[in-house]
Enzyme design. Structure first.
Site, PDB file in Angstrom:
ATOM      1  N   GLY A 141     -58.859  81.908  64.906  1.00  0.00           N
ATOM      2  CA  GLY A 141     -58.776  80.428  64.082  1.00  0.00           C
ATOM      3  C   GLY A 141     -57.586  79.561  64.208  1.00  0.00           C
ATOM      4  O   GLY A 141     -56.198  79.465  63.955  1.00  0.00           O
TER       5      GLY A 141
ATOM      6  N   SER B  10     -57.122  76.782  67.035  1.00  0.00           N
ATOM      7  CA  SER B  10     -57.784  74.670  67.241  1.00  0.00           C
ATOM      8  C   SER B  10     -58.110  73.785  65.733  1.00  0.00           C
ATOM      9  O   SER B  10     -59.003  74.619  65.191  1.00  0.00           O
ATOM     10  CB  SER B  10     -58.765  74.555  68.289  1.00  0.00           C
TER      11      SER B  10
ATOM     12  N   GLU C  86     -53.929  86.456  77.688  1.00  0.00           N
ATOM     13  CA  GLU C  86     -54.020  86.057  77.788  1.00  0.00           C
ATOM     14  C   GLU C  86     -54.348  85.711  79.407  1.00  0.00           C
ATOM     15  O   GLU C  86     -54.797  85.232  80.104  1.00  0.00           O
ATOM     16  CB  GLU C  86     -55.388  84.921  76.717  1.00  0.00           C
TER      17      GLU C  86
ATOM     18  N   GLU D 285     -53.436  68.470  78.466  1.00  0.00           N
ATOM     19  CA  GLU D 285     -52.778  67.453  78.104  1.00  0.00           C
ATOM     20  C   GLU D 285     -51.356  68.169  77.197  1.00  0.00           C
ATOM     21  O   GLU D 285     -50.439  67.944  77.243  1.00  0.00           O
ATOM     22  CB  GLU D 285     -53.295  66.858  77.338  1.00  0.00           C
TER      23      GLU D 285
END
Length: 367
Positions: A119, A121, A237, A350
């Site tokens: 949970g 983005s 990750e 970005e």
């Protein structure tokens, strides 16, 4: 060749179908194989080789464990059904979870028996975690959660979610976030699947939280310490992402290298991409070396940015130079479409540029 690498290859020979190497594409969506393979990887200690026995590991040195991960990626071993569980959630549980949380969740998470969503983005924030607006307000023995998440991988099939929410609206945005373990069957949660173009073996969803009650003992890590939990988990990750990007670039460029009669305009692009491929490998090794030595290094964030954009350029060139006689033109197209997600998952380019500019180079915002 190390003894562990020999043992790993022998293990793969016993658990994978005999035609797996030549029929990889046909097994890619074989859910039964993926489930059985992950359980076997855990049971035999190959899932996270540098972790302890009993937690899917063999207590291997980090560099030796990296050799195993590279070999697995090179052979395209079956992916976990719920890849973020072992890759992101389990490291967070092991580092920040209470003994009770680890006892309840860790083994089932690693064996693929418990599915997890991330949970993170949100609309308007994207992968800029510090800008999230979902709130968790403490009331007695529970947190009351309200907000929305988006691009939540496999939320429709997950039982649990590591939810990042703002628990202190007055604190600086990186310091007022907490991580909660949320039961996805809780009242007040609505999950909607997002339709996407192109191939994907995972679903993407938007998730709504309306006065969802989360027991206070499901706080993962310290109150208002969610940023630290997220950064630590995502580092694990990204250790896997650079290996994937490096090998995907090699695969994408292999057919281009096999065609010496290709157009001359592609030579410079090919040369640059070959150099980028080696740069990713060497920088990845440098990152692992720094982590092994306990050195705080900015390399992993830079590597994520560089690797994800490079793999897109390699896939684009391979697709562009494909011919009608190409044995697998659709495979090249699918690989190109998949590469487009590389600059999104694990943190958008970005956001990575902002982090590098502000936290690595020390540039002022807006510079």
């Amino acid at each position: 060749m190390t003894d562990s690498l020999t043992q790993f290859r022998s293990f793969l020979d016993t658990v994978l179908p005999k035609d797996y190497a030549v029929a990889y594409a046909g097994y890619r969506e074989d859910e039964d194989l993926r489930r059985r393979f992950q359980a076997a990887m855990f049971d035999e200690g190959w899932l996270i080789p540098d972790w302890p026995h009993g937690l899917g590991g063999r207590d291997l040195p980090r560099t030796e464990a990296l050799t195993i991960r590279i070999e697995g990626a090179r052979l395209r071993i079956p992916r976990e059904m719920n890849i973020q569980a072992a890759g992101v959630v389990a490291p967070a549980l092991r580092t920040f979870g209470t003994p009770e949380q680890q006892e309840r969740y860790l083994r089932s998470t690693l064996r693929g028996e418990a599915w997890w969503a991330l949970g993170m983005s949100e609309p308007g924030a994207g992968s800029d975690l510090a800008s999230l607006r979902t709130t968790a307000v403490r009331r007695g023995d529970v947190f009351i959660v309200n907000g929305q998440k988006v691009w939540t991988t496999q939320a429709d099939g997950s039982r649990w979610c590591t939810l990042y929410a703002r628990t202190d609206a007055t604190a600086p945005k990186h310091q007022g976030i907490s991580c909660l373990i949320v039961d996805m069957d809780s009242p007040g949660i609505t999950v909607r699947r997002i339709r996407t173009a192109g191939p994907s073996i995972e679903s993407f969803c938007e998730v709504f939280f309306d006065d969802v009650e989360v027991p206070a003992d499901r706080l993962l890590g310290e109150l208002n310490g969610g940023w630290r939990v997220a950064v630590s988990a995502l580092e694990h990750e990204r250790d896997m992402i650079w290996v994937h990007n490096w090998l995907e670039m090699q695969r994408a460029l292999a057919p281009v290298l096999d065609d010496p009669a290709g157009p001359s305009y592609a030579n410079e692009r090919l040369g640059r991409l070959l150099a980028d491929t080696e740069a990713i490998r060497l920088t990845g090794m440098r990152s692992v070396g720094a982590r092994t030595a306990g050195i705080d290094s900015p390399v992993s964030g830079i590597l994520k940015l560089f690797g994800s954009e490079s793999v897109q350029r390699a896939a684009a060139l391979a697709l562009e130079l494909g011919t009608d006689e190409d044995e697998a033109p659709l495979d090249r197209f699918d690989e190109y479409l998949e590469s487009l997600a590389a600059t999104i998952y694990g943190g958008t380019s970005e956001v990575q540029r902002n982090i590098i500019a502000e936290r690595v180079l020390g540039l002022p915002k807006g510079a």
